[in-house]
Every structure is written in C-alpha cells, then in structure tokens.
Enzyme design. Structure first.
Site, PDB file in Angstrom:
ATOM      1  N   SER A 111       0.838  -1.196   0.000  1.00  0.00           N
ATOM      2  CA  SER A 111       0.000   0.000   0.000  1.00  0.00           C
ATOM      3  C   SER A 111       0.872   1.245   0.000  1.00  0.00           C
ATOM      4  O   SER A 111       1.999   1.236   0.519  1.00  0.00           O
ATOM      5  CB  SER A 111      -0.899   0.022   1.237  1.00  0.00           C
TER       6      SER A 111
ATOM      7  N   TYR B 124      -1.302  -0.780  10.088  1.00  0.00           N
ATOM      8  CA  TYR B 124      -1.480  -1.136   8.681  1.00  0.00           C
ATOM      9  C   TYR B 124      -0.255  -0.713   7.869  1.00  0.00           C
ATOM     10  O   TYR B 124       0.256  -1.482   7.050  1.00  0.00           O
ATOM     11  CB  TYR B 124      -2.735  -0.461   8.147  1.00  0.00           C
TER      12      TYR B 124
END
Length: 259
Positions: free
Chosen positions: A150, A165
């Site tokens: 990401s 995350y």
C-alpha cells in the site's frame, strides 16, 4: 469447493481475498481470465468465493475454482492449495497475495490483539500462501508472485489505515525484496504493487464526504483510483514479459506519492 470447466489453458492464477464484488482481487481475476489464465479464488467467505468463480467462468469461459481459505491459518491455506492442485486446473503459475485488512485506529488506541490481527492477515497471510505456492513454481522453473502492499507503507499512512497497517504493508515490501533474491535463480519473480486511494469495499461508507474530497484534492490526476487501474498492472506482473523484473515496487496512486 466449487469448480467450473470450459476452455483449456496451461496457466493458473491463485488470488487470495478475491471474493469481494468491488475488490481488487475480483477485478484481477477478471483481467487474468481475459488473458487466458485459469482462476482459483481463495477467500475466507466461501460463498463469496463461489459466486466470484461462477461469475468469472461465465464471463470468460476459463476453468475456475473457489475455495474457502483463512490466510492466517496454515491448515486452511494448505487445504485450499491442495484443492487447487487436486483439481482440473493446470499448475499454479501465478500467485496474487491480495487478502488484506485495515483499520483507521490511532496508535494510542491500538490494542495488541488488533495489531496482531492486522499483521496476521497482511503479513502472515502473504507468507503462508507464498510458502505453499513456491515449491511447485520452483520445480517447474517458472512463477510469478505479486504482493499487495500500500502507499501507506511508503508515506506513513495518511490515507485510511492506521500505523499498524502501514507497518504491516511495509513488512510486505521487505518480504517481497528478500524473496525476490532467493527465488530468482529458480525462475520465479516476486514483485509488489502499492495502490493509493482506490474505490473498494475497504473504505466504502467509512469516509466522510469531506475526507474523501480532501483525499482526492491531494491526488495530482484529480480522481480516486478504480480497481481496474490496479488489476491491469497485476495482470502484467503475472505475464510472460516480466522475467527480468523482480523485487520491484509498482505505484498505482495517481501521483499522490512520488519518490
């Protein structure tokens, strides 16, 4: 497990977490099916996986298989891959580690359980699926592994997910690079894709209109990304032209992070 057979093909792609109707995984399955891959869809939601496999089979006339798989469970991953290997599908030539979860929790509010859960799905899931697929690829001297990271790993969050995350997706990048070195001599290339703000179920209904507008304002191309923007790149990384491309990170973020 559900299987569907139509035309013959000698390539099979396994895609984890591909059951979501609005997800990158299903869009990738469709794109790879259009390129002639047989498709194995693994998802913790077995019904969603079956529906996705039926959709791909009907639209693209390629062999498909659906299997329930919890990527945090070694036993579950082993069973899913055993189902793929024991089916009518050809040998696995590509693995897309798409399964992932996120949460917008601030660092001070992250519990140890939540931290471990984020890492279990995003990092351990990538490890377990890759460990299961890699021996066959090495034996055949050909393989493509694509890991979904990401932009949050690159810029330290700032989109939706919290610090856990970002940390987990950063670990995926490290794993990608290290494994690329190990697997290259056996004909297996390993690359990572780092999507930015993409319209999927992960953020659906979880962002205020104000926050969504702010995110888009920060993107030079002037829009959020679509799952097709990511799926096309993943399909390329699963194809025959990338034998000399490994350990690389590919950005799909509309220019929101340029480095």
């Amino acid at each position: 497990m559900n299987t569907h057979t139509h035309t013959d093909t000698d390539r099979c792609a396994v895609i984890t977490g591909a059951g979501s109707p609005r997800g990158i995984g299903l869009a990738t399955a469709a794109r790879l099916a259009a390129d002639g891959f047989a498709i194995a869809i693994l998802d913790i939601d077995g019904d969603a996986a079956s529906a996705a496999a039926e959709q791909i089979s009907a639209e693209y006339s390629v062999p498909t298989l659906a299997a329930t798989a919890d990527v945090t469970s070694e036993e579950s991953v082993d069973q899913a891959f055993a189902a793929v290997e024991g089916s009518h599908l050809p040998p696995v030539t590509a693995l897309v580690n798409n399964a992932g979860i996120t949460a917008p929790t601030r660092f001070a509010d992250i519990t140890l359980d939540e931290w471990r859960r984020i890492f279990a799905v995003n990092v351990e899931g990538t490890f377990l699926a890759t460990r299961r697929a890699l021996p066959g690829m090495r034996e055949r001297g050909h393989g493509r592994v694509v890991n979904l990271s990401s932009v949050s790993a690159q810029r330290g969050g700032g989109v939706f997910g919290g610090s856990h995350y970002s940390a987990a997706k950063g670990a995926v990048l490290g794993l990608t690079r290290a494994l690329a070195r190990e697997a290259a001599p056996d004909g297996v290339v390993v690359n990572a894709v780092t999507p930015g703000f993409i319209g999927t179920d992960i953020t659906a209904g979880k962002l205020t209109d104000e926050r969504r507008a702010q995110l888009i304002e920060e993107i030079p191309v002037g829009r959020g990304g679509d799952v097709a923007d990511v799926a096309g790149l993943i399909a390329y990384l699963c194809g025959p032209e990338v034998g000399y491309v490994t350990g690389a990170t590919f950005d799909v973020n509309g220019g929101s992070h340029i480095h």
